[in-house]
Scaffold this motif. Structure first.
Motif, short mmCIF file in Angstrom:
data_model
loop_
_atom_site.label_atom_id
_atom_site.label_comp_id
_atom_site.label_asym_id
_atom_site.label_seq_id
_atom_site.Cartn_x
_atom_site.Cartn_y
_atom_site.Cartn_z
N GLY A 187 -16.74 5.71 6.68
CA GLY A 187 -16.65 4.54 5.95
C GLY A 187 -15.20 4.15 5.77
O GLY A 187 -14.22 4.62 6.39
N GLU A 188 -15.06 3.07 4.83
CA GLU A 188 -13.54 2.36 4.81
C GLU A 188 -12.46 3.09 4.32
O GLU A 188 -11.15 2.79 4.29
CB GLU A 188 -13.89 1.01 4.07
CG GLU A 188 -13.95 1.15 2.74
CD GLU A 188 -15.59 1.41 2.07
OE1 GLU A 188 -15.72 1.57 1.05
OE2 GLU A 188 -16.27 1.76 3.29
N LYS A 189 -12.86 4.44 3.69
CA LYS A 189 -12.00 4.96 3.07
C LYS A 189 -11.01 5.92 3.90
O LYS A 189 -10.09 6.44 3.66
CB LYS A 189 -12.50 6.32 2.13
CG LYS A 189 -12.95 5.48 0.70
CD LYS A 189 -13.74 6.82 -0.14
CE LYS A 189 -14.19 6.40 -1.28
NZ LYS A 189 -14.64 7.27 -2.25
N VAL A 190 -11.30 5.85 5.34
CA VAL A 190 -10.31 6.15 6.31
C VAL A 190 -9.11 5.36 6.10
O VAL A 190 -7.80 6.19 6.55
CB VAL A 190 -10.84 6.01 7.79
CG1 VAL A 190 -11.92 6.99 8.19
CG2 VAL A 190 -10.96 4.59 7.90
N ASP A 191 -9.14 4.16 5.54
CA ASP A 191 -7.74 3.45 5.62
C ASP A 191 -7.06 3.84 4.41
O ASP A 191 -5.62 3.87 4.43
CB ASP A 191 -8.27 2.12 5.36
CG ASP A 191 -8.55 1.06 6.46
OD1 ASP A 191 -8.15 1.55 7.57
OD2 ASP A 191 -9.12 0.32 6.24
N ARG A 250 -9.99 15.72 1.64
CA ARG A 250 -10.71 15.92 2.75
C ARG A 250 -12.01 15.35 2.78
O ARG A 250 -12.82 14.60 3.53
CB ARG A 250 -10.76 17.16 3.28
CG ARG A 250 -9.31 17.68 4.17
CD ARG A 250 -9.54 19.23 4.61
NE ARG A 250 -10.92 19.29 5.39
CZ ARG A 250 -10.87 18.98 6.48
NH1 ARG A 250 -10.07 18.49 7.15
NH2 ARG A 250 -12.15 19.14 7.16
N ASP A 251 -12.60 15.47 1.36
CA ASP A 251 -14.02 14.92 1.21
C ASP A 251 -13.91 13.53 0.73
O ASP A 251 -13.48 13.24 -0.18
CB ASP A 251 -14.45 15.78 0.14
CG ASP A 251 -16.07 15.58 -0.33
OD1 ASP A 251 -16.56 14.54 0.21
OD2 ASP A 251 -16.47 16.00 -1.32
N ALA A 252 -14.42 12.72 1.85
CA ALA A 252 -14.17 11.30 1.74
C ALA A 252 -15.02 10.86 0.41
O ALA A 252 -14.66 9.77 -0.10
CB ALA A 252 -14.84 10.54 2.77
N SER A 253 -16.07 11.59 0.06
CA SER A 253 -16.83 11.12 -1.15
C SER A 253 -16.05 11.32 -2.63
O SER A 253 -16.23 10.39 -3.39
CB SER A 253 -18.05 11.91 -1.50
OG SER A 253 -17.83 13.05 -1.53
N ARG A 254 -15.05 12.13 -2.54
CA ARG A 254 -14.29 12.32 -3.59
C ARG A 254 -12.70 11.72 -3.45
O ARG A 254 -12.05 11.48 -4.37
CB ARG A 254 -13.92 13.81 -3.77
CG ARG A 254 -15.28 14.73 -4.23
CD ARG A 254 -15.02 16.05 -4.39
NE ARG A 254 -13.93 16.27 -5.15
CZ ARG A 254 -12.80 17.00 -4.83
NH1 ARG A 254 -12.79 17.59 -3.67
NH2 ARG A 254 -11.95 17.49 -5.57
N ARG A 255 -12.65 11.28 -2.24
CA ARG A 255 -11.27 10.38 -1.97
C ARG A 255 -11.29 8.93 -2.91
O ARG A 255 -12.40 8.45 -2.95
CB ARG A 255 -10.99 10.30 -0.55
CG ARG A 255 -9.69 9.44 -0.25
CD ARG A 255 -9.66 9.56 1.42
NE ARG A 255 -10.11 10.61 2.11
CZ ARG A 255 -10.65 10.53 3.46
NH1 ARG A 255 -10.92 9.34 3.96
NH2 ARG A 255 -11.08 11.51 3.89
N LEU A 256 -10.19 8.73 -3.46
CA LEU A 256 -10.02 7.36 -4.10
C LEU A 256 -10.36 6.29 -3.13
O LEU A 256 -9.99 6.33 -1.83
CB LEU A 256 -8.78 7.35 -4.69
CG LEU A 256 -8.23 8.12 -5.69
CD1 LEU A 256 -6.76 7.76 -6.37
CD2 LEU A 256 -9.27 8.33 -6.72
N SER A 257 -11.02 5.13 -3.62
CA SER A 257 -11.16 3.83 -2.87
C SER A 257 -9.82 3.12 -3.11
O SER A 257 -9.12 3.44 -3.85
CB SER A 257 -12.22 3.10 -3.47
OG SER A 257 -12.27 2.66 -4.82
N ALA A 258 -9.75 2.01 -2.42
CA ALA A 258 -8.50 1.03 -2.22
C ALA A 258 -8.33 0.77 -3.95
O ALA A 258 -7.41 0.72 -4.53
CB ALA A 258 -8.52 -0.06 -1.37
#
Length: 277
Positions: A187-191, A250-258
């Motif tokens: 998803g967009e959290k790669v940014d 590493r876990d995108a579901s736990r990574r902050l959104s913008a």
């Protein structure tokens, strides 16, 4: 050259060159405003896919830039028999990569916070419009004549809808997220991951995941062993390191959104007003 372009703008000297053409300084005939015109040679677009990519980049940039002060603006588009002309903001530089490398050391936290805050404003607006940039790196972060950050180069950008994911390995090795390297949908959290790498680089002067080759860099990204060497990060606040950890999760579901990055206490506190212990 397009008659409309020559009517509306005075074309100046060449200031850059890319894969499909050149960039020239230009001046608006009605206001004298200094801008840039990117002239794309259609004879170089021999593959139909190239033409589609150019047109797609222009459309996505227009969508991303609408009302967004931190994204490069397209002011006009012209086309003639031989070329496509995009009139853009004139961004004299230096870009963020040159700014970091020219400092000879880490960037102070308040300055880094101001840069990341503007970058996340740009990305948050893009994400809300269903656009992922997918190649966030210091080279694609420019500054206008007022010192305001502008995100550029939407050539790798992708549109996504609610609940939709993306695929494809795109981006630049040091800044690419692990889910992209793994070949999974993402998803967009790669940014956000890429912006986290930039923040680490600004505060530490080195990338968080290093290798001599692209393969070695990808392997380091996949391991995701995030460290803060004491000799480099001893003076960096706990709050800044906390934000980096949350962006480079590493876990995108736990990574902050913008949007969540913008509400983190280190950003809100201006990168120095709040030093947690």
């Amino acid at each position: 050259m397009s008659e409309g372009l020559k009517r509306d703008y005075e074309i100046g000297e060449e200031i850059g060159r890319g894969r499909f053409g050149a960039v020239f300084r230009c001046f608006a005939a009605d206001s004298g405003e200094a801008l840039a015109v990117k002239t794309i040679d259609k004879t170089q677009l021999t593959d139909p896919t190239d033409r589609q990519l150019v047109e797609r980049e222009a459309k996505i940039t227009l969508l991303a830039a609408a009302g967004n002060p931190h994204v490069v603006q397209i002011h006009a588009v012209y086309e003639d028999e031989s070329s496509i002309h995009l009139v853009l903001d004139l961004l004299p530089g230096p870009d963020l990569f040159e700014r970091i490398s020219g400092r000879g050391g880490p960037i102070p936290e308040p300055e880094a916070a101001a840069i990341i805050s503007q970058l996340m404003e740009a990305l948050n607006a893009c994400h809300q419009r269903g656009i992922a940039h997918r190649d966030v790196k210091p080279d694609n972060v420019m500054f206008d004549s007022l010192g305001r950050l502008r995100l550029v180069d939407f050539g790798s950008a992708e549109c996504f809808g609610k609940g939709m994911t993306m695929s494809g390995v795109v981006g630049t090795p040091y800044y690419v997220a692990p889910e992209v390297v793994e070949g999974r949908e993402y998803g967009e959290k790669v940014d956000v991951w890429s912006a986290g790498v930039i923040l680490y680089l600004m505060l530490g002067g080195i990338p968080p995941f290093y290798g001599e080759t692209a393969t070695e860099i990808f392997e380091a990204v996949m391991r995701g062993n995030l460290r803060f060497p004491r000799r480099i990060f001893s003076s960096v606040s706990t709050a800044a390191k906390d934000l980096i950890r949350r962006m480079l999760c590493r876990d995108a579901s736990r990574r902050l959104s913008a949007d969540q990055v913008l509400r983190h206490h280190w950003i809100v506190g201006g990168g120095g007003a709040l030093h947690l212990t």
